[in-house]
Design an enzyme around this catalytic site. Structure first.
Site, PDB file in Angstrom:
ATOM      1  CB  SER A 158      37.058  32.670  40.868  1.00  0.00           C
ATOM      2  OG  SER A 158      38.437  32.965  41.013  1.00  0.00           O
ATOM      3  CD  GLU A 159      39.522  37.837  40.760  1.00  0.00           C
ATOM      4  OE1 GLU A 159      38.728  37.234  41.502  1.00  0.00           O
ATOM      5  OE2 GLU A 159      40.651  38.223  41.125  1.00  0.00           O
ATOM      6  CG  ASN A 160      39.336  32.615  36.948  1.00  0.00           C
ATOM      7  OD1 ASN A 160      38.768  32.773  38.017  1.00  0.00           O
ATOM      8  ND2 ASN A 160      39.696  31.439  36.505  1.00  0.00           N
TER       9      ASN A 160
END
Lengths: 217, 232, 217, 232
Positions: free
Chosen positions: C45-47
């Site tokens: 997840s890009e966070n």
């Protein structure tokens, strides 16, 4: 005339409170021994450590803990390790307030040469080019002349450059010089060294304004 | 999780062939992949382009590969501790590309991060800037540096898990994390290999996604270049 | 015709062993529920997390542990956290093998629009532009037509683009399409959906070669 | 060591004036500097340019500053959870610069790392590329993105020490480390402040050199935007 330790000691006087400082190999490393009392400073080594302490006692060396000169070191409380990209982010991003390094030649316009003698010494620039290109304060620690007695403070550098127009201050065995307006400004003499001696040892433009005091240690 | 463990150094270095480009982690002899270097020396793989901050010393690290003339080209920032290196360079037997240390680190990171090029002030006005684009930002000249990648990146970590996550120790971290990012195939040798889940996910330096092969190395010598002590 | 879960289930069949996969918000998130047995996959997840697990049980939510859709999540053994720059280094550097995301429009040349309706919806692109510009494999999960029954698979996108020429595969409620040579190639039909229905619902060039099989779940 | 501790949020935010540029860490409401935001709301500092991945929600985070019209311009990647934001943007009361999330993160890092500009493929061919240089590397078009910096960067960490070293927790890390690098003055609020030497030097996410002021925050609400659970 100053010896290497005295050059280091004089440079240490330039360190201001709460500065992060990168010390190069050789004389600059000695600066850490002379930080004035009451001055908080943290030493950065570009291989990835902030908060370097003194060398270890014999038997305490850790192969995984070295400085940029590949010497075994220790760390102080509050130290931190990081990778090389982060280390140079600190340097390039001007988070390090002072860089002290050696030089083979410095020119009156602030150019510095300290990494290569063509066809003779080609060890590489290491982190020196990043350091000089980015540091807000660069102090060069060097001998005023070479072994043949020739000046190393020149009108123009003859060796391949490490950086252009970046040196602001030089501390040699003879004196302290500031570089501005394309000239070396004489600030202080080493104890017992005359202005005449400094003049004779300096090829670049030397500006002497008023009475030049002796260094105070 | 994705399982990255290979049996040993032989399996780890499989596919490294003559004339390939390798990245090798480490600063001086600190944090170098000793096991993989020893295996490359044994395999006698030739014509290699090696990207590494230093070139070892005459009888350890990449120096061992230089002795056998396995290296065609070195891309480094400082190679001062190696007589055979200097000899080969001055005679022209060895191609050498010397790069400012910060630019070397950032170019590896860029290679791993999909950034093809960036501007840096380092080297402006020097021979490093030769044939490179110069551009002024905020009144200050910068040069354009491009990303570096490698067929194989070989790194050394302190601890690793079966998913390829790595933790380095102290200043043995140095170039390893960026090179791990920049290898088409990244090989990690570690002092201690643990099952996935044993490392704190919050304290991993190199996420396993960057590592394709991992194994526990043997007999780390960890030679010190400059033992320096203070008097008691 | 497929429902959202079936679209996700069909996309899950595309996942290959040992892939790192980024799932967008909406239907793509559901893909994680249908990974075939024997396929090892890690979700990014890009966070800033790799190795996402299922949603937490009630009472186990941790405000410091969310996915890019701001939903509470859990992690699996071997997970790792990192900052946003490192996260997009993974994405931009093509270390993530598959990106699944939604779209408002896809064009026959692989263009995608999914972030903005001028003067109406301007929430921002989040990580979508980085993902589509860099991913080697992009699968779009979407409804074949909008609420008015108009095709969302077009000759040219009418909305502001998210990326150009990047989509390789689309799974809709009606079919699976591959994009190449500036056309949509029909690969599979949803159970019970005819080629004719798909033709009528597709504005862009649709290529139908040979017999088009029904999806197998 | 260099001592970075300030007494409280009032001292921490001293010097933040109207029309300055601020960076604020966090992703959604995760990892945001709650104490400093509350103080800015109290101080009613106006005309701010805020660089933050998101803009909070209507009644929390930067959303509170938007309600009071303290923000002149937002530089973000996604602002979808905030009605007042959308209203101000559509009416033109609020300037908005929307940036791809990866480019935003990298531009902050570049700002802190002394890299004035870099090339990225993200946004090529879209309105993000408007007025930006396009250059092809390896057959693929990229756009030139420039560094971002701020008068103040305000970050939130889990633990910090008196020398300014920071450790974040889980996905609350997000943009905080890069923004910490890019502030002329960086303020860190932490859940737990410990004496120097208590944090493992090997496990620090943000080295203290990037932090000018640190304090222990009070009463963290840590609101969750999307509580999502599975059935037992």
């Amino acid at each position: 005339m100053l010896d290497k330790n005295q050059i280091a000691q004089r440079i240490a006087q330039e360190i201001q409170n709460n500065w992060y400082v990168n010390l190069g190999i050789g004389i600059p490393t000695l600066v850490a021994n002379y930080v004035p009392k009451g001055i908080n400073v943290e030493f950065q080594s570009e291989n990835g450590v902030l908060g370097m302490g003194p060398f270890p006692f014999e038997g305490d060396e850790d192969a995984d803990l070295i400085n940029a000169g590949k010497q075994t070191i220790t760390t102080l409380p509050g130290a931190v390790f990081f990778d090389s990209a982060t280390s140079f982010a600190m340097i390039r991003g001007q988070h390090v307030q002072l860089t002290v390094l050696g030089a083979m030649e410095v020119a009156e316009n602030g150019d510095i040469a300290n990494w290569k003698i063509p066809d003779k010494m080609v060890k590489g620039m290491g982190g020196a080019m990043d350091l000089v290109a980015s540091a807000e304060n660069i102090i060069v620690a060097m001998m005023h002349t070479n072994k043949k007695g020739e000046s190393k403070l020149l009108k123009n550098c003859t060796l391949p450059l490490t950086g252009v127009g970046c040196v602001k201050k030089v501390v040699t065995n003879l004196c302290v010089l500031e570089i501005k307006n394309n000239a070396f400004y004489l600030i202080e003499r080493a104890p017992g060294v005359s202005v005449e001696e400094i003049k004779n040892a300096t090829e670049g433009t030397l500006i002497i304004e008023g009475n030049i005091p002796e260094m105070v240690f | 999780m994705i399982y990255k463990v290979v049996k040993n150094v032989i399996e780890a270095t499989q596919g490294i062939e003559d004339n390939m480009t390798l990245m090798l982690g480490g600063f001086g002899l600190c944090g170098i992949p000793e096991n993989c270097i020893a295996e490359l020396v044994k395999k006698k793989t030739k014509g290699l382009t090696c990207i590494s901050n230093n070139a070892g010393v005459d009888d350890f690290g990449i120096g061992l590969m230089l002795q056998q003339k396995q290296v065609k080209k070195m891309i480094s920032s400082y190679v001062g501790e190696n007589d055979e290196f200097e000899r080969q360079m001055l005679t022209g037997e060895l191609e050498v590309d010397l790069i400012p240390q910060g630019s070397l680190a950032e170019r590896c990171r860029a290679g791993g991060a999909g950034i093809p090029a960036f501007y840096t002030p380092a080297g402006y006005g020097t021979e490093v800037a030769k044939d490179k684009e110069v551009r002024v930002f905020d009144g200050k000249p910068h040069i354009l540096e491009t990303a570096l990648t490698a067929d194989f990146a070989i790194v050394k970590a302190w601890k690793g898990d079966t998913a390829g996550n790595l933790i380095y120790k102290a200043t043995a971290r140095n170039f390893n994390p960026m090179m791990a990012m920049a290898g088409k195939i990244t090989i990690a040798e570690v002092e201690e290999l643990v099952p996935e889940g044993e490392l704190d996910p919050n304290q991993i330096h190199t996420p396993g996604i960057f590592v394709q092969r991992i194994f526990q190395g043997e007999r780390y010598e960890k030679r010190i270049e400059q033992v320096t002590v203070r008097s008691a």
